[in-house]
Write an enzyme that holds these catalytic residues in place. Structure first.
Site, PDB file in Angstrom:
ATOM      1  N   HIS A  69      -7.763   2.140   5.941  1.00 52.23           N
ATOM      2  CA  HIS A  69      -8.996   2.373   6.681  1.00 52.23           C
ATOM      3  C   HIS A  69      -9.713   1.028   6.869  1.00 52.23           C
ATOM      4  CE1 HIS A  69      -8.158   6.581   6.240  1.00 52.23           C
ATOM      5  NE2 HIS A  69      -8.004   6.412   4.937  1.00 52.23           N
ATOM      6  N   HIS A 115      -9.672  -1.536   3.967  1.00 49.11           N
ATOM      7  CA  HIS A 115      -8.395  -2.223   3.775  1.00 49.11           C
ATOM      8  C   HIS A 115      -8.198  -3.289   4.843  1.00 49.11           C
ATOM      9  CE1 HIS A 115      -7.826   1.949   2.268  1.00 49.11           C
ATOM     10  NE2 HIS A 115      -7.408   1.288   1.214  1.00 49.11           N
ATOM     11  N   THR A 174       0.823  -1.209   0.000  1.00 48.26           N
ATOM     12  CA  THR A 174       0.000   0.000   0.000  1.00 48.26           C
ATOM     13  C   THR A 174       0.855   1.257   0.000  1.00 48.26           C
ATOM     14  OG1 THR A 174      -1.752   1.211   1.139  1.00 48.26           O
ATOM     15  CG2 THR A 174      -0.242  -0.005   2.533  1.00 48.26           C
ATOM     16  N   ARG A 175       0.288   2.336  -0.582  1.00 47.11           N
ATOM     17  CA  ARG A 175       0.952   3.646  -0.535  1.00 47.11           C
ATOM     18  C   ARG A 175       0.019   4.680   0.088  1.00 47.11           C
ATOM     19  NH1 ARG A 175      -1.690   5.170  -5.698  1.00 47.11           N
ATOM     20  NH2 ARG A 175      -1.613   7.332  -5.022  1.00 47.11           N
ATOM     21  N   ARG A 184      -7.921  -3.636  -6.926  1.00 47.79           N
ATOM     22  CA  ARG A 184      -8.324  -2.877  -8.095  1.00 47.79           C
ATOM     23  C   ARG A 184      -7.287  -1.788  -8.344  1.00 47.79           C
ATOM     24  NH1 ARG A 184     -11.692   1.761  -8.070  1.00 47.79           N
ATOM     25  NH2 ARG A 184     -13.118   1.933  -9.836  1.00 47.79           N
TER      26      ARG A 184
END
Ligand code: PPS
Length: 570
Positions: free
Chosen positions: A202, A205, A197-198, A291
């Protein structure tokens, strides 16, 4: 006992010399030509040296590069999707030859590695952009970097590591592949699913990662990128504090957090394959691809660069060679009546779904609006609010660009005075002429010097912005790519508002307040913007002002209204 997954190519390629050899090499390196690496090159070097980019043993040579660009393979046939090159200036390249060794240093001059140069060549960057990123549109951050920031010559060659690039932050969360593998072994973890992740994480996720781990019966590694991400992303200091809050919400002993100093390219499908290889090198057996994985957003015509699930398809296509198993995920949305998160393809007809997009979240933070509990956790939101105060409490840069005589300086001055009159904010004016006197007195008007001038202004403005002030800049700034670099630099630390003072050339020339146009026409002044030098008009400024028929006071008033409507002042 079952072993962890093998690194890509079969062996973890750690390239650091022993302490004694490193000492010897350090002494010899005094005589080597020295290259101070860019932030991106430091990230790349760190991951080459610690084995995260196994099987690479240096920056790609020409043969590997050609095949990676054309076919996503190294010259030995092994899958490798993204070129990792040491790009340098023409002058540095001219000072060395194939067969030389060079010293690679960090930005403080500390020796990180020695590189034995095997190839020196000038790449076809347009072709690289089209093949690797599927486009030569400079709206793609990596294409912009490749064309406008990266040096024109590539150096290939093996690295010998002296010492890892230094990090002072979150040292307890930084692991090499060998260290992470050792941790997994110690904990008895064999099946590990990695989450890349970047962004801040929340509830969606958390639900997604939790489900992925359950689905494949694996432990979870939250593996965020803290090297370089997309310009404008939330800074990694804030994100890591958010991840630490979230970590407490997973069942104990199931989940681990480690930081990855990768410089992302936002290369979509190819980048997803790269991310999978990296996670495999860190010992993970599974990798979540959601996605728009590593998506750069939209091109200059408003079209998505990649399809939403292209990355999943490409990782699937290479599944046999990758061995690390993909866990594909659809977007998660909140179903109000079920009070839970569900994948979009599992929603029943008529169910009401709620979601907050990234830009909606940014808007709510900027405007200080409530963020619902179903979307995130209070401690995560508090963390974001601490570093993302509402716009009127943030620093920002107001950047005027336009021809000489277009009215930039006059409006900039008037806006400054109006802001000072309103009170409560510190304002600095970086007008073209003032800067040239105080910061750039040795510079002329060649493209190179103009760029340097604008980047200096950008640097000072970004420091002012970062510290909560208002910087008003009013240079000509004729080149789009340079304005973009300034914008990227400032957006990382606060607001950026671009105003194109679009008064036409004929009007500026008729005014000719400094008599410079007459001199330019007569050829006395060379490289004069609009006459004998280009001005690239901004395509999407926040505001355009043509001062042909309006007074400076009126123009300044319109700028103030714009700043109010954007929320920067109130
Ligand atoms: S740039 O291109 O952004 O670096 O230019 P800038 O620093 O704004 O400097 C522009 C002012 O320098 C004067 N001047 C020239 N402008 C353009 N081209 C040439 N060759 C040139 N020579 C001198 C000119 O007065 C500009 O001031 P403004 O306020 O724009 O009229």
């Amino acid at each position: 006992m079952q072993q962890l997954i093998e690194p890509h190519g079969g062996k973890l390629n750690e390239l650091y010399l022993s302490a004694a050899d490193a000492e010897d090499e350090k002494k010899k390196a005094h005589a080597y030509p020295s290259w101070d690496m860019t932030p991106r090159q430091i990230c790349d070097a760190e991951l080459i040296l610690n084995g995260a980019f196994s099987p690479l043993d240096g920056f790609l040579g020409r043969e590997d590069y050609d095949r990676v660009v054309a076919e996503m393979r190294l010259s030995n046939g092994l899958l490798w999707p993204v070129p990792v090159n040491l790009e340098v200036s023409e002058s540095f390249a001219a000072s060395i030859s194939e067969g030389d060794s060079i010293a690679l240093r960090d930005q403080e001059g500390v020796l990180v590695a020695v590189m034995d140069i095997s190839d020196i060549w000038a790449p076809d960057k347009q072709q690289e952009a089209r093949k690797v990123f599927g486009s030569d549109d400079e709206a793609h951050p990596a294409v912009h970097y490749l064309i406008n920031i990266a040096g024109p010559v590539y150096l290939g060659g093996k690295l010998r590591g002296i010492e890892p690039p230094m990090h002072y932050d979150f040292r307890h969360l930084r692991d090499t592949p060998a260290e992470l593998r050792a941790r997994f072994s110690k904990l008895g973890w064999r099946r590990i699913v990695a989450f890349q992740t970047r962004n801040p994480m929340h509830r969606a996720h958390q639900e997604l990662t939790f489900r992925a781990a359950r689905q494949v019966e694996a432990n979870l590694l939250i593996h965020p990128v803290v090297g370089m991400t997309k310009p404008g992303d939330v800074d990694h200091f804030t994100r890591v504090r958010c991840y630490e809050h979230l970590l407490n919400r997973y069942p104990e002993q199931t989940t681990s957090l480690s930081l990855l100093p990768l410089a992302m390219r936002m290369g979509g499908p190819r980048e997803a394959v790269w991310h999978a290889i990296i996670r495999k090198n860190y010992g993970c057996s599974h990798f979540i691809v959601g996605r728009d994985h590593a998506g750069p957003g939209q091109d200059s015509k408003g079209q998505d660069f990649y399809g939403h699930y292209d990355a999943q398809e490409m990782v699937q296509q290479f599944a046999d060679e990758l061995q690390i198993e993909m866990v594909p995920f659809k977007m998660m949305v909140y179903v109000r009546d079920r009070a839970q998160y569900v994948a979009v393809d599992e929603i029943a007809d008529g169910e009401e779904v709620l979601s907050v997009s990234g830009s909606e979240l940014r808007r709510r933070l900027q405007e200080g609006i409530d963020i619902p509990d179903w979307f995130s956790y209070p401690d995560v939101i508090d963390e974001l609010r601490r570093t993302h105060p509402p716009r009127h409490k943030q620093g920002f840069t107001l950047f005027f660009t336009g021809l000489s005589g277009s009215g930039k300086s006059t409006i900039a001055n008037a806006v400054m005075v109006k802001l000072l009159e309103m009170g409560g904010r510190r304002v600095t004016l970086l007008d073209g002429d003032i800067v040239r006197k105080n910061l750039s007195s040795e510079l002329g008007f060649s493209k190179e010097h103009r760029d340097l001038n604008i980047l200096r202004i950008g640097y000072v403005a970004s420091e002012i912005t970062k510290n909560g002030g208002i910087a008003i800049c009013a240079p000509i700034a004729p080149y789009t790519a340079t304005r973009r670099r300034v914008q990227d630099m400032i957006k990382e630390v606060g607001g950026f508002v671009e105003v194109h003072v679009s008064t036409p050339l004929e009007v500026c020339e008729t005014r000719d307040r400094k008599g410079l146009y007459a001199k330019a026409r007569a050829g006395v002044i060379k490289e004069f913007t609009g006459i004998s030098d280009p001005y690239e008009e901004p395509q999407n400024p926040d505001m355009r002002l043509d001062t042909t028929d309006i007074s400076p006071d009126h123009a300044a008033h319109r700028v103030i209204i714009k700043l109010e409507s954007l929320g920067y002042i109130r």
